[in-house]
Motif scaffolding. Structure first.
Motif, PDB file in Angstrom:
ATOM      1  N   VAL A 267      48.829  39.082  19.797  1.00  0.00           N
ATOM      2  CA  VAL A 267      49.092  39.752  18.516  1.00  0.00           C
ATOM      3  C   VAL A 267      49.653  41.152  18.757  1.00  0.00           C
ATOM      4  CG1 VAL A 267      48.030  40.657  16.417  1.00  0.00           C
ATOM      5  CG2 VAL A 267      47.345  38.423  17.297  1.00  0.00           C
ATOM      6  N   THR A 268      49.091  41.844  19.741  1.00  0.00           N
ATOM      7  CA  THR A 268      49.585  43.185  20.060  1.00  0.00           C
ATOM      8  C   THR A 268      51.034  43.152  20.524  1.00  0.00           C
ATOM      9  OG1 THR A 268      47.348  43.888  20.686  1.00  0.00           O
ATOM     10  CG2 THR A 268      49.183  45.230  21.478  1.00  0.00           C
ATOM     11  N   ASP A 269      51.377  42.166  21.354  1.00  0.00           N
ATOM     12  CA  ASP A 269      52.764  42.053  21.821  1.00  0.00           C
ATOM     13  C   ASP A 269      53.714  41.716  20.672  1.00  0.00           C
ATOM     14  OD1 ASP A 269      52.107  42.658  24.425  1.00  0.00           O
ATOM     15  OD2 ASP A 269      51.778  40.572  24.996  1.00  0.00           O
TER      16      ASP A 269
ATOM     17  N   LEU B  46      49.036  44.795   9.386  1.00  0.00           N
ATOM     18  CA  LEU B  46      49.130  43.343   9.548  1.00  0.00           C
ATOM     19  C   LEU B  46      48.583  42.910  10.904  1.00  0.00           C
ATOM     20  CD1 LEU B  46      52.654  42.534   8.028  1.00  0.00           C
ATOM     21  CD2 LEU B  46      50.437  42.789   6.892  1.00  0.00           C
ATOM     22  N   MET B  47      48.863  43.699  11.941  1.00  0.00           N
ATOM     23  CA  MET B  47      48.340  43.384  13.267  1.00  0.00           C
ATOM     24  C   MET B  47      46.810  43.460  13.271  1.00  0.00           C
ATOM     25  SD  MET B  47      48.684  45.585  16.807  1.00  0.00           S
ATOM     26  CE  MET B  47      47.723  46.910  16.053  1.00  0.00           C
TER      27      MET B  47
ATOM     28  N   ALA C  77      60.993  43.088  26.401  1.00  0.00           N
ATOM     29  CA  ALA C  77      59.800  42.960  27.237  1.00  0.00           C
ATOM     30  C   ALA C  77      58.651  42.342  26.452  1.00  0.00           C
ATOM     31  CB  ALA C  77      59.400  44.323  27.794  1.00  0.00           C
ATOM     32  N   ASN C  78      58.420  42.819  25.229  1.00  0.00           N
ATOM     33  CA  ASN C  78      57.311  42.289  24.434  1.00  0.00           C
ATOM     34  C   ASN C  78      57.602  40.892  23.904  1.00  0.00           C
ATOM     35  OD1 ASN C  78      55.045  44.433  23.983  1.00  0.00           O
ATOM     36  ND2 ASN C  78      56.953  45.584  23.877  1.00  0.00           N
ATOM     37  N   LYS C  79      58.864  40.600  23.684  1.00  0.00           N
ATOM     38  CA  LYS C  79      59.224  39.239  23.293  1.00  0.00           C
ATOM     39  C   LYS C  79      58.867  38.263  24.411  1.00  0.00           C
ATOM     40  CE  LYS C  79      63.175  36.351  21.996  1.00  0.00           C
ATOM     41  NZ  LYS C  79      64.647  36.322  21.787  1.00  0.00           N
ATOM     42  N   ASN C  80      59.215  38.618  25.646  1.00  0.00           N
ATOM     43  CA  ASN C  80      58.887  37.764  26.796  1.00  0.00           C
ATOM     44  C   ASN C  80      57.376  37.671  27.013  1.00  0.00           C
ATOM     45  OD1 ASN C  80      61.618  37.423  27.175  1.00  0.00           O
ATOM     46  ND2 ASN C  80      61.780  38.961  28.802  1.00  0.00           N
ATOM     47  N   LYS C  81      56.696  38.814  26.851  1.00  0.00           N
ATOM     48  CA  LYS C  81      55.243  38.818  27.029  1.00  0.00           C
ATOM     49  C   LYS C  81      54.562  37.947  25.985  1.00  0.00           C
ATOM     50  CE  LYS C  81      52.842  42.396  27.837  1.00  0.00           C
ATOM     51  NZ  LYS C  81      52.238  43.751  27.664  1.00  0.00           N
ATOM     52  N   SER C  82      55.039  37.991  24.726  1.00  0.00           N
ATOM     53  CA  SER C  82      54.434  37.190  23.663  1.00  0.00           C
ATOM     54  C   SER C  82      54.564  35.702  23.953  1.00  0.00           C
ATOM     55  CB  SER C  82      55.093  37.523  22.326  1.00  0.00           C
ATOM     56  OG  SER C  82      54.556  36.742  21.283  1.00  0.00           O
ATOM     57  N   GLU C  83      55.708  35.305  24.496  1.00  0.00           N
ATOM     58  CA  GLU C  83      55.901  33.891  24.848  1.00  0.00           C
ATOM     59  C   GLU C  83      54.943  33.477  25.961  1.00  0.00           C
ATOM     60  OE1 GLU C  83      59.996  33.698  25.807  1.00  0.00           O
ATOM     61  OE2 GLU C  83      60.699  33.839  23.729  1.00  0.00           O
TER      62      GLU C  83
END
Length: 453
Positions: free
Chosen positions: A431-433, A173-174, A380-386
């Motif tokens: 998308v990666t995050d 999906l990514m 960490a990835n949740k924060n980075k995605s935002e």
């Protein structure tokens, strides 16, 4: 009489059952709290208790997981391992039952070509080992623990398979989403190239500007080809996991996926209950406990009762047509000097028990580390995605404004290319995050012992 009583008193420990020894479970999990570390202290309903159908709700993914459970070669072999140990347990249980053998014999003999003598014997022999000092009992209990450990391993294989399928599915999906982004960027860079050619015809830019924009367009097309390769390879890997020839995989969209976002991970004792690999390590420990008892029992006498009954005419006192001959023998074997074999065997069994204990303790610490890592990765990835989302919005405006300035001769083509490249990288990174966040959920589910339902 006193000797027999002493033996019975000393052998009481040979019949003892395994009890869980003390193990350190304090503070094995660290939770993410805005950069600080804190321990999980509330033992509430655990995310790891959810069956996989409630975690991975995409119908296409659920179908792939079920197909993998039914056809994956590791799952099939794990099931066969359980059946093999079940057969071994049957053998261990039957060791308490007398053994019977039937060995019929017949012969014809003649002296100096005289009248032939015919003799026959139809014996049935029985042998029964008296388990006075727990040798057979402990072997049976050890095999029971081996069976539980093998079933735990089957659950470990299932959990790992479910998570591997989910990770590869989300990877597809990514890659699909990244390919869409690259295709959109290819269209955007093609428009820039066309604009540069028009500007060159109007005398505003030199041919080098057009060449740079053309090179940027082909660079994006090359990335698209690389993305196609990665998609094909991921489809092939996922096909193998679900037990089918390499082929295309039906799948949904990254934006449509829904995974839990609030986790109640539980505390250390819950890890002991949910993690099949931890229970597997403990069952190995229990098996070693009974192996110690078995090694100790070898210092004591072994008692065997044997009997036989035969319909025969082979004895001198029996004439045709034959009669029944029966006998019974009881034997006792007491080890006295075995060249240190029994002592060495006991010491080895005790050292294996200590090794199993160390492995069990380490498996608990490892489980806590895996939970902590998954929580850190998710947050960490949740924060980075935002943050990436904000960056993408800014860069989209930057691309639009830069193109507008170029049309007004207030900016250069290099700024347009740089802006487009920055936007592409930011969208790919977002998308990666998002994928890494989903992967962290899968890792947390596995770390908490999910998939055992």
């Amino acid at each position: 009489m006193m000797f027999a009583a002493a033996l019975l008193m000393n052998s009481c420990g040979l019949y003892s059952k395994y009890e869980r020894p003390d193990v350190n479970t304090d503070g094995v999990i660290r939770q993410w709290t805005d950069g600080a570390d804190s321990l999980l202290v509330n033992d509430t309903t655990s995310f790891g208790n959810l069956p996989w159908q409630q975690v991975f709700t995409d119908p296409l993914l659920q179908a792939l997981i079920q197909q993998g459970i039914d056809h994956n070669v590791n799952m099939l072999n794990a099931a066969l391992n359980v059946k093999m140990v079940e057969e071994q347990l049957k053998v261990a249980k039957l060791a308490f039952v007398p053994q019977f053998t039937f060995t019929p014999q017949a012969s014809i003999s003649s002296w100096d070509f005289g009248k032939a003598n015919q003799t026959y014997s139809l014996p049935i022999n029985a042998s029964w080992s008296i388990d006075l000092f727990g040798n057979l009992l402990n072997q049976k209990r050890s095999t029971q623990m081996a069976l539980l450990a093998t079933k735990d391993y089957q659950v470990v294989v299932k959990t790992q398979l479910i998570c591997n399928i989910a990770n590869l599915y989300y990877t597809l999906l990514m890659l699909d989403r990244q390919q869409e982004i690259i295709e959109d960027m290819a269209s955007l860079t093609k428009d820039t190239w066309d604009m540069m050619k028009l500007q060159m015809e109007l005398g505003r830019y030199r041919s080098t500007s057009v060449q740079s924009s053309e090179a940027a367009y082909y660079n994006v097309l090359a990335q698209a080809e690389d993305m196609k390769r990665q998609i094909r390879e991921t489809e092939n890997a996922l096909s193998i996991l679900v037990g089918q020839p390499a082929q295309g995989i039906a799948r949904g969209n990254l934006a449509d996926q829904s995974l839990p976002e609030v986790f109640s991970t539980g505390v250390e004792l819950q890890l002991l209950a949910n993690r099949a690999d931890i229970h597997y390590a403990e069952m190995n420990l229990a098996q070693c406990f009974y192996d110690i008892n078995t090694a100790r029992s070898r210092f004591y006498p072994s008692i065997t009762i044997s009997g036989s009954g035969s319909f025969t005419n082979s004895a001198g006192m029996i004439v045709n047509p034959g009669k029944i001959l029966a006998s019974a023998v009881a034997s006792l074997v007491q080890p006295i000097f075995m060249n240190g074999q029994l002592t060495a065997g006991l010491r080895v069994a005790e050292m294996k028990y200590q090794q199993a204990y160390n492995t069990w303790q380490n498996s608990i610490l490892q489980a806590g580390s895996e939970v902590s890592n998954a929580l850190v990765k998710y947050n960490a990835n949740k924060n980075k995605s935002e943050l990436d989302a904000h960056q993408v919005e800014v860069l989209k405006l930057n691309v639009e404004h830069t193109k507008m300035l170029v049309s007004q001769s207030s900016s250069t083509y290099l700024e347009v290319i740089q802006a487009q490249n920055s936007l592409l990288n930011a969208e790919i990174s977002q998308v990666t995050d998002d994928f890494n966040k989903m992967q962290a959920v899968v890792s947390l589910y596995q770390a908490l012992g999910g998939g055992s339902k």
